[in-house]
Design an enzyme around this catalytic site. Sequence first.
Site, PDB file in Angstrom:
ATOM      1  N   ASP A   1      -2.035   8.711   8.020  1.00  0.00           N
ATOM      2  CA  ASP A   1      -1.245   7.724   7.272  1.00  0.00           C
ATOM      3  C   ASP A   1       0.109   8.274   6.851  1.00  0.00           C
ATOM      4  O   ASP A   1       1.054   7.520   6.647  1.00  0.00           O
ATOM      5  CB  ASP A   1      -2.023   7.236   6.054  1.00  0.00           C
ATOM      6  CG  ASP A   1      -3.148   6.322   6.490  1.00  0.00           C
ATOM      7  OD1 ASP A   1      -4.197   6.846   6.914  1.00  0.00           O
ATOM      8  OD2 ASP A   1      -2.951   5.095   6.483  1.00  0.00           O
TER       9      ASP A   1
ATOM     10  N   GLN B   1     -15.056   1.428   8.106  1.00  0.00           N
ATOM     11  CA  GLN B   1     -14.159   1.188   9.247  1.00  0.00           C
ATOM     12  C   GLN B   1     -14.735   1.788  10.531  1.00  0.00           C
ATOM     13  O   GLN B   1     -14.490   1.281  11.621  1.00  0.00           O
ATOM     14  CB  GLN B   1     -12.772   1.800   8.976  1.00  0.00           C
ATOM     15  CG  GLN B   1     -11.926   1.037   7.980  1.00  0.00           C
ATOM     16  CD  GLN B   1     -12.085   1.576   6.574  1.00  0.00           C
ATOM     17  OE1 GLN B   1     -13.120   2.126   6.226  1.00  0.00           O
ATOM     18  NE2 GLN B   1     -11.069   1.416   5.748  1.00  0.00           N
TER      19      GLN B   1
ATOM     20  N   ASN C   1      -5.017  11.127   5.441  1.00  0.00           N
ATOM     21  CA  ASN C   1      -5.785  10.200   6.281  1.00  0.00           C
ATOM     22  C   ASN C   1      -6.992   9.739   5.459  1.00  0.00           C
ATOM     23  O   ASN C   1      -7.209  10.201   4.328  1.00  0.00           O
ATOM     24  CB  ASN C   1      -6.205  10.868   7.592  1.00  0.00           C
ATOM     25  CG  ASN C   1      -6.781   9.863   8.583  1.00  0.00           C
ATOM     26  OD1 ASN C   1      -6.179   8.824   8.832  1.00  0.00           O
ATOM     27  ND2 ASN C   1      -7.943  10.143   9.134  1.00  0.00           N
ATOM     28  N   LYS C   2      -7.764   8.855   6.034  1.00  0.00           N
ATOM     29  CA  LYS C   2      -8.904   8.252   5.333  1.00  0.00           C
ATOM     30  C   LYS C   2      -9.743   9.299   4.607  1.00  0.00           C
ATOM     31  O   LYS C   2     -10.027  10.371   5.152  1.00  0.00           O
ATOM     32  CB  LYS C   2      -9.743   7.476   6.356  1.00  0.00           C
ATOM     33  CG  LYS C   2     -10.991   6.804   5.827  1.00  0.00           C
ATOM     34  CD  LYS C   2     -10.703   5.876   4.650  1.00  0.00           C
ATOM     35  CE  LYS C   2      -9.680   4.821   4.965  1.00  0.00           C
ATOM     36  NZ  LYS C   2      -9.205   4.115   3.729  1.00  0.00           N
TER      37      LYS C   2
ATOM     38  N   ARG D   1       0.881  -1.182   0.000  1.00  0.00           N
ATOM     39  CA  ARG D   1       0.000   0.000   0.000  1.00  0.00           C
ATOM     40  C   ARG D   1       0.913   1.225   0.000  1.00  0.00           C
ATOM     41  O   ARG D   1       1.892   1.258   0.748  1.00  0.00           O
ATOM     42  CB  ARG D   1      -0.934   0.021   1.224  1.00  0.00           C
ATOM     43  CG  ARG D   1      -1.992  -1.078   1.193  1.00  0.00           C
ATOM     44  CD  ARG D   1      -3.007  -0.895   2.321  1.00  0.00           C
ATOM     45  NE  ARG D   1      -4.010   0.120   2.000  1.00  0.00           N
ATOM     46  CZ  ARG D   1      -4.889   0.578   2.893  1.00  0.00           C
ATOM     47  NH1 ARG D   1      -4.870   0.141   4.141  1.00  0.00           N
ATOM     48  NH2 ARG D   1      -5.790   1.473   2.540  1.00  0.00           N
TER      49      ARG D   1
HETATM   50  O1  MRU Z   1      -7.509   2.143   4.678  1.00  0.00           O
HETATM   51  P1  MRU Z   1      -7.264   2.023   6.140  1.00  0.00           P
HETATM   52  O2  MRU Z   1      -8.416   1.433   6.897  1.00  0.00           O
HETATM   53  O3  MRU Z   1      -5.950   1.345   6.458  1.00  0.00           O
HETATM   54  O4  MRU Z   1      -7.114   3.536   6.632  1.00  0.00           O
HETATM   55  C1  MRU Z   1      -6.752   3.788   7.946  1.00  0.00           C
HETATM   56  C2  MRU Z   1      -6.729   5.216   8.309  1.00  0.00           C
HETATM   57  O5  MRU Z   1      -6.924   6.090   7.498  1.00  0.00           O
HETATM   58  C3  MRU Z   1      -6.348   5.532   9.727  1.00  0.00           C
HETATM   59  O6  MRU Z   1      -6.950   6.724  10.152  1.00  0.00           O
HETATM   60  C4  MRU Z   1      -4.825   5.688   9.823  1.00  0.00           C
HETATM   61  O7  MRU Z   1      -4.171   4.634   9.196  1.00  0.00           O
HETATM   62  C5  MRU Z   1      -4.376   5.773  11.229  1.00  0.00           C
HETATM   63  S1  MRU Z   1      -4.541   4.237  12.097  1.00  0.00           S
HETATM   64  C6  MRU Z   1      -4.013   4.523  13.690  1.00  0.00           C
END
Ligand code: MRU
Length: 343
Positions: A220, A179, A230-231, A85
């Site tokens: 991220d 999520q 971030n998401k 990723r």
């Molecule tokens: O696609 P994902 O579910 O891995 O995305 C996760 C996020 O965006 C979280 O907010 C981020 O990784 C921080 S996790 C402590």
Amino acid sequence: MSEALEAVRFEDGSLQYLDQRFLPAEIRYERARTCDEIVDAIVSLAVRGAPCIGVFAAYGIAVLRAGERDDRAFAAAAARVRSARPTAVNLAWAVDRVLAAEDMTREAIAVHEEQRSIDAAIAGNGMPLFAKGARVLTHCNTGPIATGGYGTALGVLIAAQRAGLAPHVIVDETRPLLQGARLTYLECLRAGIDATLQVDGAAAMAMARGRVDAVIVGADRIARNGDTANKIGTYGLAVLAAHHSIPLYVAAPRSTFDFTIASGAEIPIEERAASEVTSFGGRQVAPEGARVFNPAFDVTPGHLVAAFVTEYGVLRPPYAESIATLAGRPHWSAIRSVEGSRA
Ligand code: MRU
């Protein structure tokens, strides 16, 4: 309810992970032995959350090294894991760290153990930001299963709950993969936190009605100027929070900061399959062939972030300065060993 779910287990050379795709209905652990299995677990989001991907990949590299004598084949496998990723910088950070170590298994265990103490420090540093009974909106999932430890943004709120501050957590469902609904709400229940679930589009209404005191999210990848990936949906929340004069905090370990990039324009953003948007719960919800834009993350400009909560403390603007100071801090294990010798 019960204790936190464990995202990653490593015992006697065997790497197991909680398959988060089955939550909340089923707690199912799988074993990852091969490069394909490790990469698939990360790409499919069976293992997810930036720090947790790093912990899992660290163990994965150690497992692959133990089973592969051929250096070239091992290097190719490690490169595949490292790039499974693209957005979460913790993945490459953890892989590089383990690859540089003499004893890869020991290093992977250290990455995991450090994550726990880092999460605990983030929780301790973040708690004072919230008054008793604060109503705090969060997006995506940043609890124990997103880090392999105690969580980042949600970890702060879980610690606040334990300290008797009784936060009320407003959980964005987090389309398209839910999520928030599937994972964050479950982790709130398990931690005894009072929570309300809402669709992502309800955030503006909730803020306008005075139902939100603060927003806290994870990250991220964070650039030197504070721009934060971030998401998907986080940027929109940040704009809304600014409009309503509500502080938005980002909780993340130092390993999520990418000190090599000046701004968010340099952050690679993962785009995922159209089917994540065109179907829901296995059912098609868009016309056949619909054209889709499905970025997994967005970038929130640093000026919309009220503060970053890290294991080293709370960073405030100007971020060019406070993040540069963070870059110069000694490795967490060095700080821990100094603290240990003082104790
Ligand atoms: O696609 P994902 O579910 O891995 O995305 C996760 C996020 O965006 C979280 O907010 C981020 O990784 C921080 S996790 C402590």
